[in-house]
Design an enzyme around this catalytic site. Sequence first.
Site, short mmCIF file in Angstrom:
data_model
loop_
_atom_site.label_atom_id
_atom_site.label_comp_id
_atom_site.label_asym_id
_atom_site.label_seq_id
_atom_site.Cartn_x
_atom_site.Cartn_y
_atom_site.Cartn_z
N HIS A 282 0.81 -1.22 0.00
CA HIS A 282 0.00 0.00 0.00
C HIS A 282 0.84 1.27 0.00
O HIS A 282 0.33 2.36 -0.26
CB HIS A 282 -0.91 0.02 1.23
N GLU B 151 -2.70 3.22 2.31
CA GLU B 151 -2.31 3.93 1.08
C GLU B 151 -2.53 5.42 1.22
O GLU B 151 -1.70 6.23 0.80
CB GLU B 151 -3.10 3.39 -0.12
N THR C 262 -5.82 4.24 -5.26
CA THR C 262 -5.93 3.36 -6.42
C THR C 262 -7.10 2.38 -6.36
O THR C 262 -7.44 1.77 -7.37
CB THR C 262 -4.63 2.55 -6.60
#
Length: 299
Positions: A88, A140, A177
């Site tokens: 991540h 992330e 993402t």
Amino acid sequence: MKIIKITPRGFCKGVVDAYATCKKIAKLYPNHEKYLIGWLVHNKEIIKELEELGIQTKDDKNHSRSEIIDSIEIKDKNNPPIVIFSAHGTDQKTIDKAREKGLVVFDTTCIYVTKTHDLIKEKIEQGYQIFYIGVNNHPETISTLSIDKSIILIETVNDIENIRTESEKPIFVTNQTTISIYEFEEITETLKSKYKNIEFKNDICNAAKDRQDAVINMPSEVDLLLVVGDIKSNNSKKLVEIGIKKQIESHLIWNTKNIKDEWFINKKCLAITSGCSTPTWLANYVIIFLEKKLGTAND
């Protein structure tokens, strides 16, 4: 009941690469203590498999990754502990701290996350104000926000009205993402109506997008969707949310034990998929279980 096995499903390339790196480390460094800093990917089965290879996961919501690095002792300088940073992403200061401490460092950050980070740094140097669409406290997101304290996090459209920024600065918007395409579109459309000097870059990774598109384009006959994925997996949960948005009964399942019989009452067509962090063997195990349970086997 008809069963549709949605493709693509299962591990993305980033997860495959990260997992392969861990297996290689376990083989090359049998005498070293080995620690994963944060879950490699959000799936309990993978964490169990890595523990069997001698790689212990260190993850604590009450302590930062930097603090976790501080807690690791070097008992033998000839065989220092190995730390593996998750796919991540991790802030650079923490990675540097681990190296300076004398730990052996491996970074498995997904290439898509790295590309987003590099682009954000480039835009900051060019004088942009960064808006980042992501899930608060997701690893992330944490790693991305660590790039610069000026980055503004947007989790939902409701956050937009509270944004305070320098009006003369151009704005650049990018994202975690693994968010859903619906989230990205809803937030970006709202931002367009509020700001004039604004640019967007959709950084939903190809694997997450492909899985989302497959759910969005499911046959209209589907009236039940099951997503195999860990409860901590953001990309898996987004697949469920997309199913619900399509007004299809949708559930996240992480093994066969949390499948409920009442889900199948009066249903005619079941679709099954899995997240990017779900092992293929686990998804296939669930599919075989359901085929036997429902007395059918279809594509």
